[in-house]
Design a protein around this motif. Structure first.
Motif, PDB file in Angstrom:
ATOM      1  N   ASP A  28       1.943   6.168  11.083  1.00 32.40           N
ATOM      2  CA  ASP A  28       2.665   4.819  11.443  1.00 32.40           C
ATOM      3  C   ASP A  28       1.935   3.996   9.714  1.00 32.40           C
ATOM      4  N   ARG A  29       2.906   2.879   9.001  1.00 33.54           N
ATOM      5  CA  ARG A  29       2.137   2.667   7.820  1.00 33.54           C
ATOM      6  C   ARG A  29       2.152   1.229   7.922  1.00 33.54           C
ATOM      7  N   GLY A  30       1.052   0.320   8.018  1.00 26.42           N
ATOM      8  CA  GLY A  30       1.076  -1.044   7.587  1.00 26.42           C
ATOM      9  C   GLY A  30      -0.378  -1.785   7.361  1.00 26.42           C
ATOM     10  N   ASP A  31      -0.582  -3.475   7.520  1.00 32.77           N
ATOM     11  CA  ASP A  31      -1.917  -3.524   7.464  1.00 32.77           C
ATOM     12  C   ASP A  31      -2.529  -3.389   8.218  1.00 32.77           C
ATOM     13  N   LEU A  32      -4.272  -3.678   8.725  1.00 24.20           N
ATOM     14  CA  LEU A  32      -5.016  -4.105   9.251  1.00 24.20           C
ATOM     15  C   LEU A  32      -5.625  -4.803   9.461  1.00 24.20           C
ATOM     16  N   LEU A  33      -5.656  -5.454  10.977  1.00 30.32           N
ATOM     17  CA  LEU A  33      -6.328  -6.857  11.028  1.00 30.32           C
ATOM     18  C   LEU A  33      -6.805  -7.340  12.190  1.00 30.32           C
ATOM     19  N   ARG A  48     -12.097   2.642   7.202  1.00 27.84           N
ATOM     20  CA  ARG A  48     -12.099   4.047   7.565  1.00 27.84           C
ATOM     21  C   ARG A  48     -10.941   4.394   7.393  1.00 27.84           C
ATOM     22  N   HIS A  49     -10.225   3.765   7.886  1.00 20.90           N
ATOM     23  CA  HIS A  49      -9.018   4.256   8.031  1.00 20.90           C
ATOM     24  C   HIS A  49      -7.703   3.316   7.432  1.00 20.90           C
ATOM     25  N   LEU A  50      -8.219   2.475   6.199  1.00 23.87           N
ATOM     26  CA  LEU A  50      -7.722   2.177   5.335  1.00 23.87           C
ATOM     27  C   LEU A  50      -7.065   2.425   4.195  1.00 23.87           C
ATOM     28  N   ARG A  51      -5.609   2.698   4.194  1.00 21.26           N
ATOM     29  CA  ARG A  51      -4.566   3.553   2.901  1.00 21.26           C
ATOM     30  C   ARG A  51      -4.322   2.976   2.003  1.00 21.26           C
ATOM     31  N   ALA A  52      -4.041   3.561   1.250  1.00 20.06           N
ATOM     32  CA  ALA A  52      -3.948   2.845  -0.022  1.00 20.06           C
ATOM     33  C   ALA A  52      -2.680   2.064   0.247  1.00 20.06           C
ATOM     34  N   GLY A  53      -3.144   0.726  -0.143  1.00 21.36           N
ATOM     35  CA  GLY A  53      -1.498  -0.234  -0.642  1.00 21.36           C
ATOM     36  C   GLY A  53      -1.599  -0.603   0.664  1.00 21.36           C
ATOM     37  N   GLU A  54      -2.470  -0.981   1.529  1.00 18.40           N
ATOM     38  CA  GLU A  54      -2.531  -1.884   2.824  1.00 18.40           C
ATOM     39  C   GLU A  54      -4.041  -2.592   2.766  1.00 18.40           C
ATOM     40  N   ARG A  55      -4.502  -3.335   3.190  1.00 13.79           N
ATOM     41  CA  ARG A  55      -4.872  -4.613   2.910  1.00 13.79           C
ATOM     42  C   ARG A  55      -5.757  -4.664   5.013  1.00 13.79           C
ATOM     43  N   PHE A  56      -6.529  -4.900   4.344  1.00 18.97           N
ATOM     44  CA  PHE A  56      -7.517  -5.219   5.581  1.00 18.97           C
ATOM     45  C   PHE A  56      -7.909  -6.609   5.963  1.00 18.97           C
ATOM     46  N   THR A  57      -7.548  -6.856   6.977  1.00 18.17           N
ATOM     47  CA  THR A  57      -8.209  -8.946   7.002  1.00 18.17           C
ATOM     48  C   THR A  57      -9.225  -8.759   8.303  1.00 18.17           C
ATOM     49  N   VAL A  58     -10.426  -9.919   8.086  1.00 16.69           N
ATOM     50  CA  VAL A  58     -10.429 -10.606   9.693  1.00 16.69           C
ATOM     51  C   VAL A  58     -11.179 -11.774   8.973  1.00 16.69           C
ATOM     52  N   CYS A  59     -10.737 -12.177  11.099  1.00 17.87           N
ATOM     53  CA  CYS A  59     -11.125 -13.168  10.656  1.00 17.87           C
ATOM     54  C   CYS A  59     -11.755 -14.179  11.913  1.00 17.87           C
ATOM     55  N   ASP A  60     -12.614 -15.016  11.193  1.00 16.25           N
ATOM     56  CA  ASP A  60     -13.841 -14.962  12.289  1.00 16.25           C
ATOM     57  C   ASP A  60     -14.996 -16.296  11.909  1.00 16.25           C
ATOM     58  N   LEU A  61     -14.835 -16.888  12.697  1.00 14.09           N
ATOM     59  CA  LEU A  61     -15.893 -18.513  12.588  1.00 14.09           C
ATOM     60  C   LEU A  61     -16.788 -17.765  12.124  1.00 14.09           C
ATOM     61  N   PHE A  62     -18.135 -16.898  12.543  1.00 15.99           N
ATOM     62  CA  PHE A  62     -19.270 -16.192  11.813  1.00 15.99           C
ATOM     63  C   PHE A  62     -19.954 -17.751  11.986  1.00 15.99           C
ATOM     64  N   GLU A  63     -21.148 -18.064  11.750  1.00 10.47           N
ATOM     65  CA  GLU A  63     -22.053 -19.198  12.347  1.00 10.47           C
ATOM     66  C   GLU A  63     -21.624 -20.498  12.873  1.00 10.47           C
TER      67      GLU A  63
END
Length: 276
Positions: A28-33, A48-63
């Motif tokens: 499948d093709r698409g971004d990662l979140l 490790r699985h981020l492919r060319a042209g894809e985005r990987f976004t991480v969302c967190d409140l952290f501290e």
């Protein structure tokens, strides 16, 4: 991959690591979140699985979400969660950081395009009202064949997660595909092809136990890490150890036997001295 991740704190068990690899390696093709990343253990694997042209976004409140005001009953357990620690852990394994949204998961629709994600991992708030919103966000953001993974679906301290996710199965058309001790893998697509592909792969994985259970109108694949069989004893080593112990006992017995005459003479001398 498991050994690489061992140095990062977090609750991401080997069976789920294997399943992440499989789902993320599909065509499948698409971004990662990832919604909720803790210190980056699962994010490192996803990256490790981020492919060319894809985005990987991480969302967190952290501290900013670790205090008692967060509403989470176990919020104090995340005092060590900081953005700096997450970034350091991630950069130990990757050259570049993912795109980071430092805030509540409720804002994710402002940062990620609808229908753009092939894989979403939801591991943020455990409160029903928040998880329900994350469910809606995942539904809006997934591609037509995308997969969403919900963490803490079976933990006794996270009933809000279970309620929100199974409610989505019952009323929102979410199709469960696979269940582990901690996570549910699901899709809003027709799940039969995905399930059959997964079962075909699992047949060749000797370290993973699996079964298929009916769940209403669904067929749910349950997966767990197979316990390692106890190793048979090394008979040669055991025999050598027994022979060594036997020889030591014989030597000790000889020493005792040889010392008896001397001991008897010493006792005799002591008695004669007392009589004098």
């Amino acid at each position: 991959m498991t050994r690489e991740l061992d140095g990062i704190p977090g609750w991401f068990w080997p069976a789920d690591q294997r399943l992440f690899d499989w789902f993320l390696s599909r065509d499948d093709r698409g971004d990662l979140l990832e919604l909720g990343c803790y210190l980056g253990k699962s994010a490192v694997l996803i990256g490790r699985h981020l492919r060319a042209g894809e985005r990987f976004t991480v969302c967190d409140l952290f501290e900013s979400g670790s205090g008692s005001g967060s509403g989470e009953p176990e919020a104090g357990s995340y005092k060590e969660l900081t953005r700096e620690r997450f970034e350091r852990n991630y950069l130990n394994h990757h050259a570049e950081l993912p795109e980071i949204v430092h805030g509540p998961t409720s804002v994710i629709l402002d940062h990620v395009e609808p229908g753009s994600c092939r894989f979403i991992h939801v591991d943020a708030s455990h409160l029903y009202v928040h998880v329900r919103q994350d469910v809606d966000s995942a539904r809006a953001l997934l591609t037509a064949d995308g997969v969403v993974v919900f963490d803490d679906i079976r933990s006794e301290h996270t009933p809000g997660v279970a309620l929100a996710v199974w409610e989505a199965v019952s009323t929102l058309g979410l199709s469960p595909v696979c269940l582990t001790t901690q996570k549910l893998y699901a899709t809003w697509a027709e799940p039969s092809r995905l399930r059959e592909e997964l079962l075909g792969w699992l047949k060749g994985q000797d370290d993973l136990w699996h079964t298929v259970d009916p769940l209403g109108d669904h067929q749910l694949v349950r997966v767990n890490q197979r316990k390692k069989a106890a190793q048979p004893p090394d008979l040669k080593r055991v025999t050598a150890d027994l022979m060594k112990v036997t020889a030591e006992l014989r030597a000790a017995t000889r020493e005792v036997s040889e010392s008896r005459p001397v001991m008897r003479r010493a006792v005799g001398w002591a008695r004669r001295l007392r009589r004098r």
